[in-house]
Scaffold this active site. Structure first.
Site, PDB file in Angstrom:
ATOM      1  N   GLY A 254       0.809  -1.214   0.000  1.00  0.00           N
ATOM      2  CA  GLY A 254       0.000   0.000   0.000  1.00  0.00           C
ATOM      3  C   GLY A 254       0.845   1.268   0.000  1.00  0.00           C
ATOM      4  O   GLY A 254       1.861   1.373  -0.708  1.00  0.00           O
ATOM      5  N   TYR A 389     -10.611   5.021  14.758  1.00  0.00           N
ATOM      6  CA  TYR A 389      -9.641   5.436  13.736  1.00  0.00           C
ATOM      7  C   TYR A 389      -9.507   6.962  13.715  1.00  0.00           C
ATOM      8  O   TYR A 389      -8.392   7.509  13.713  1.00  0.00           O
ATOM      9  CB  TYR A 389     -10.118   4.912  12.386  1.00  0.00           C
ATOM     10  CG  TYR A 389      -9.197   5.175  11.224  1.00  0.00           C
ATOM     11  CD1 TYR A 389      -8.008   4.460  11.066  1.00  0.00           C
ATOM     12  CD2 TYR A 389      -9.522   6.123  10.261  1.00  0.00           C
ATOM     13  CE1 TYR A 389      -7.177   4.688   9.972  1.00  0.00           C
ATOM     14  CE2 TYR A 389      -8.703   6.352   9.167  1.00  0.00           C
ATOM     15  CZ  TYR A 389      -7.524   5.630   9.032  1.00  0.00           C
ATOM     16  OH  TYR A 389      -6.711   5.856   7.953  1.00  0.00           O
TER      17      TYR A 389
HETATM   18  P1  NAD Z   1      -2.366  -1.065   4.368  1.00  0.00           P
HETATM   19  O1  NAD Z   1      -3.223  -1.856   5.286  1.00  0.00           O
HETATM   20  O2  NAD Z   1      -2.311  -1.473   2.935  1.00  0.00           O
HETATM   21  O3  NAD Z   1      -0.873  -1.033   4.920  1.00  0.00           O
HETATM   22  C1  NAD Z   1      -0.577  -0.805   6.281  1.00  0.00           C
HETATM   23  C2  NAD Z   1       0.698  -1.552   6.620  1.00  0.00           C
HETATM   24  O4  NAD Z   1       0.942  -1.334   8.031  1.00  0.00           O
HETATM   25  C3  NAD Z   1       0.566  -3.060   6.399  1.00  0.00           C
HETATM   26  O5  NAD Z   1       1.648  -3.545   5.644  1.00  0.00           O
HETATM   27  C4  NAD Z   1       0.552  -3.614   7.803  1.00  0.00           C
HETATM   28  O6  NAD Z   1       1.104  -4.921   7.913  1.00  0.00           O
HETATM   29  C5  NAD Z   1       1.374  -2.580   8.563  1.00  0.00           C
HETATM   30  N1  NAD Z   1       1.107  -2.679  10.006  1.00  0.00           N
HETATM   31  C6  NAD Z   1      -0.096  -2.739  10.602  1.00  0.00           C
HETATM   32  N2  NAD Z   1       0.062  -2.912  11.927  1.00  0.00           N
HETATM   33  C7  NAD Z   1       1.377  -2.960  12.173  1.00  0.00           C
HETATM   34  C8  NAD Z   1       2.161  -3.154  13.344  1.00  0.00           C
HETATM   35  N3  NAD Z   1       1.592  -3.337  14.547  1.00  0.00           N
HETATM   36  N4  NAD Z   1       3.509  -3.145  13.242  1.00  0.00           N
HETATM   37  C9  NAD Z   1       4.110  -2.971  12.024  1.00  0.00           C
HETATM   38  N5  NAD Z   1       3.402  -2.816  10.880  1.00  0.00           N
HETATM   39  C10 NAD Z   1       2.061  -2.808  10.955  1.00  0.00           C
HETATM   40  O7  NAD Z   1      -2.849   0.460   4.527  1.00  0.00           O
HETATM   41  P2  NAD Z   1      -2.612   1.725   3.572  1.00  0.00           P
HETATM   42  O8  NAD Z   1      -3.872   2.028   2.881  1.00  0.00           O
HETATM   43  O9  NAD Z   1      -1.368   1.591   2.807  1.00  0.00           O
HETATM   44  O10 NAD Z   1      -2.444   2.860   4.703  1.00  0.00           O
HETATM   45  C11 NAD Z   1      -1.195   3.332   5.142  1.00  0.00           C
HETATM   46  C12 NAD Z   1      -1.456   4.493   6.091  1.00  0.00           C
HETATM   47  O11 NAD Z   1      -2.223   5.493   5.426  1.00  0.00           O
HETATM   48  C13 NAD Z   1      -2.241   4.087   7.323  1.00  0.00           C
HETATM   49  O12 NAD Z   1      -1.764   4.817   8.439  1.00  0.00           O
HETATM   50  C14 NAD Z   1      -3.641   4.524   6.974  1.00  0.00           C
HETATM   51  O13 NAD Z   1      -4.419   4.765   8.116  1.00  0.00           O
HETATM   52  C15 NAD Z   1      -3.375   5.784   6.202  1.00  0.00           C
HETATM   53  N6  NAD Z   1      -4.455   6.221   5.313  1.00  0.00           N
HETATM   54  C16 NAD Z   1      -4.841   5.470   4.232  1.00  0.00           C
HETATM   55  C17 NAD Z   1      -5.857   5.946   3.407  1.00  0.00           C
HETATM   56  C18 NAD Z   1      -6.313   5.188   2.180  1.00  0.00           C
HETATM   57  O14 NAD Z   1      -7.190   5.669   1.456  1.00  0.00           O
HETATM   58  N7  NAD Z   1      -5.752   4.038   1.870  1.00  0.00           N
HETATM   59  C19 NAD Z   1      -6.492   7.137   3.691  1.00  0.00           C
HETATM   60  C20 NAD Z   1      -6.089   7.858   4.807  1.00  0.00           C
HETATM   61  C21 NAD Z   1      -5.063   7.391   5.600  1.00  0.00           C
END
Ligand code: NAD
Length: 483
Positions: A254, A389
Site C-alpha cells: 500500500g 480510527y
Molecule cells: P495497508 O493496510 O495497505 O498497509 C498498512 C501496513 O501497516 C501493512 O503492511 C501492515 O502490515 C502494517 N502494520 C499494521 N500494523 C502494524 C504493526 N503493529 N507493526 C508494524 N506494521 C504494521 O494500509 P494503507 O492504505 O497503505 O495505509 C497506510 C497508512 O495510510 C495508514 O496509516 C492509513 O491509516 C493511512 N491512510 C490510508 C488511506 C487510504 O485511502 N488508503 C487514507 C487515509 C489514511
C-alpha cells in the site's frame, strides 16, 4: 485498484458523453517522473505592491530551470518599490501579465504552467483588490495540471490587525481557485515567515519545487507554512534524499511500499519495517529498492528498544522517521468492542509516541532530522463507523502540534500528511456506492494513488524541507470532507 469511470472519461468518446450529461469529469493528472521539467509551461509571476518575496522567488524558479515571466497586476508601484527591477530581475524578461506565454503581437492567448503571486505586500483588506487584478485576466490561462501558488505572511506573524486580516483572507482565494479552475489545476497558499533565515529560503525553494511539479498531483487547497530551521540545499535536486537514512513503518504494501520506493528513488537508504506476517512482501520491497527489512510488530512492548538498537547498530542514526503503519477496525461506537478501540489507538498513535520517545532519548535523530506521520481526513472530518480510527488520526495531528514546537530547538521538524480517498486495498473494500461518492467528492473528481501520498511525504522528508514544520498537509484532491 483501477478507476474504470476515470479511464472511460479520459478516452475521447467518454469525454464527449460526460460533458453532455454534466457528469464528473476526472482529468488525467500530471505525475512526476525522474528528469521531468518542473512545469509544462512558463510561470507568470506577479507581486502585490511592496511584496518582499518576488525577486527571491524569480531567482529560485530560474535556478530550477523554469521560464519566468513577470507581471505586476494593475496596482501602481508604491514609492520606493521598483517594479521594473522585479521585471528585469534574475529572469531577465519583461513580459506583462496577459501576454506571457505568447510572442508579443502574435494575438495568441498566453498559456502558463503556473501562476505564482507574491501577496506579502498586501497590508489591509482594500489591498486584496490586487488579487483580482492579477488573477482575473488569467483565469483561463493555466495549462491542464498547472499550478496556482499564492505566497503570504503567516497572520500570526503580522504586526497590525489589518495586515493579519488581509493575509488570512488569501486562504479563501486559493481554496476557491482550487475548486474553480478544473482540468487538474491545483491551488495552494504558502505562508513564509518574515523573520526568515537561510533555511527559510532553502525550504521555500523545496516547497515550490514540490508544489509546482507533478509530485503534488493530488494536493490542492492546502496551506503550507515555511518557518526557520537547518534546511540544507541538496547537491542534486533530483536526488534530494541522497545519504539520508529513512525508516518507513508499514512498508510491505500500500502507501508504505510506495513511500519506500519514492524515498529510495530520491536517494535515501530505506529501512523498511512491517509485521513478521508480512515478511515476504516486506523483503520483496526492500530488495527491489536496495534497502533493508525489519520484521517487527510495533505494538510489542520491546519494539521501540529493538528498533532503536537496530538503527544504532546498522546506521548510527535515523535522519527521517515515517510513521505510516496503520490499521482500521470499523464499527459504530455502540457496536465496537474494546479490543477494536485499543488495537487501533495502539498501532496508529501510541506506538508512534513510544518509538519517538526512545529514538529521541537515545539521540538517534540528529539535528535537521524529520518526523513525518500519516494522519487521515477522517482525523479532520470524523467518519461514521470510525470513532477509533478518527480519534487516533486526530491524535496524530495533536502530536504534530505538540512536538513541532517542542523539537524546534533540536532542529527536528515534525509534520503529517492526511490522505483522503487513496486507491488501495483499504478503499477497494468500501461498498461500491460509498466508494464512488468518496472518489468523486473532491476538486479533482478522482481518488489519489499511493504514490501521491509518497511524494508528499518525500518532500517533507527532504533535508531541504527542514524549515517546514508543524504542518498537516492533506493529500485528498481537495476533498469536500472536513474542508
Ligand atoms: P495497508 O493496510 O495497505 O498497509 C498498512 C501496513 O501497516 C501493512 O503492511 C501492515 O502490515 C502494517 N502494520 C499494521 N500494523 C502494524 C504493526 N503493529 N507493526 C508494524 N506494521 C504494521 O494500509 P494503507 O492504505 O497503505 O495505509 C497506510 C497508512 O495510510 C495508514 O496509516 C492509513 O491509516 C493511512 N491512510 C490510508 C488511506 C487510504 O485511502 N488508503 C487514507 C487515509 C489514511
Amino acid at each position: 485498484m483501477t478507476d474504470r469511470y476515470a479511464s472511460f472519461v479520459q478516452s475521447g468518446a467518454g469525454r464527449a458523453l460526460v460533458k453532455r450529461l454534466g457528469l464528473p469529469d476526472p482529468p488525467r493528472l500530471r505525475r512526476y517522473a525522474v528528469g521531468d521539467p518542473l512545469l509544462p509551461g512558463p510561470v507568470l509571476l506577479g507581486a502585490a505592491t511592496g511584496g518582499r518575496l518576488g525577486d527571491q522567488v524569480a531567482a529560485l524558479l530560474t535556478a530550477a530551470g523554469v521560464d519566468v515571466r513577470t507581471g505586476t497586476g494593475t496596482a501602481p508601484p508604491a514609492a520606493g518599490h521598483d517594479d521594473s527591477a522585479a521585471a528585469d530581475g534574475p529572469a531577465g524578461r519583461d513580459e506583462r501579465a496577459g501576454n506571457g506565454g505568447a510572442p508579443a503581437g502574435s494575438g495568441t492567448p498566453a498559456r502558463f504552467g503556473a501562476l505564482v503571486y507574491d501577496a506579502t505586500g498586501i497590508t489591509d483588506s482594500t489591498g486584496l483588490r490586487q488579487l483580482y487584478d492579477f488573477f482575473h485576466p488569467q483565469a483561463r490561462s493555466v495549462l491542464p495540471s498547472g499550478r496556482v501558488i499564492v505566497l503570504g505572511t503567516p497572520p500570526g506573524e503580522c504586526g497590525p490587525a489589518r495586515e493579519a486580516t488581509a493575509q488570512r483572507a488569501l486562504e479563501g482565494l486559493t481554496r476557491s481557485i482550487g475548486k474553480e479552475f478544473g482540468r487538474g489545476v491545483t491551488a495552494q497558499l504558502v505562508y513564509v515567515t518574515p523573520d526568515g533565515d537561510a533555511g527559510t529560503a532553502t525550504s521555500l525553494a523545496a516547497t515550490l519545487r514540490f508544489l509546482l511539479s507533478g509530485r503534488s498531483a493530488y494536493v490542492s487547497g492546502q496551506v503550507v507554512r515555511v518557518g526557520t530551521g537547518p534546511a540544507a540545499v541538496p547537491a542534486d535536486w533530483d536526488r534530494p534524499l541522497a545519504g539520508q537514512v529513512v525508516l518507513v513503518t508499514g512498508a510491505a504494501r500500500g502507501i508504505g511500499a510506495a513511500v519506500a520506493r519514492v524515498l529510495a528513488r530520491d536517494g535515501a537508504q530505506v529501512v523498511a519495517l512491517d509485521v513478521p506476517a508480512a515478511g515476504d512482501a516486506l523483503a520483496a520491497v526492500a530488495n527491489e529498492i536496495g534497502g533493508t527489512a525489519v520484521q517487527l510488530d510495533l505494538t510489542g512492548a520491546d519494539a521501540p528498544t529493538r528498533l532503536a538498537d537496530h538503527l544504532a547498530d546498522r546506521h548510527g542514526r535515523v535522519d527521517v522517521v515515517v510513521h505510516n503503519a496503520g490499521i482500521t477496525r470499523d464499527r459504530t461506537l455502540g457496536r465496537m468492542d474494546a479490543d477494536r478501540w485499543d488495537a487501533v489507538l495502539d498501532v496508529n498513535l501510541s506506538s508512534q509516541e513510544r518509538i519517538n520517545d526512545v529514538l529521541l532519548e537515545r539521540g538517534l535523530i540528529p539535528e535537521g532530522g524529520r518526523l513525518v506521520a500519516v494522519s487521515s481526513i477522517a482525523g479532520i472530518a470524523g467518519n461514521r463507523g470510525q470513532t477509533n480510527y478518527a480519534t487516533s488520526k486526530a491524535g496524530v495531528i495533536g502530536l504534530v502540534d505538540a512536538l513541532a514546537p517542542a523539537l524546534a530547538g533540536r532542529g527536528i521538524s515534525v509534520n503529517a500528511v492526511a490522505p483522503g480517498f487513496i486507491e488501495t486495498r483499504l478503499t477497494a473494500r468500501i461498498p461500491l456506492v460509498i466508494r464512488e461518492a468518496g472518489r468523486r467528492m473532491n476538486s479533482l473528481a478522482q481518488g489519489g494513488l499511493p504514490v501521491d501520498v509518497a511524494e508528499t511525504i518525500g518532500w517533507l522528508a527532504w533535508p531541504a524541507s527542514a524549515a517546514v514544520s508543524g504542518n498537516v498537509v492533506r493529500v485528498c484532491g481537495q476533498s469536500l470532507l472536513g474542508a
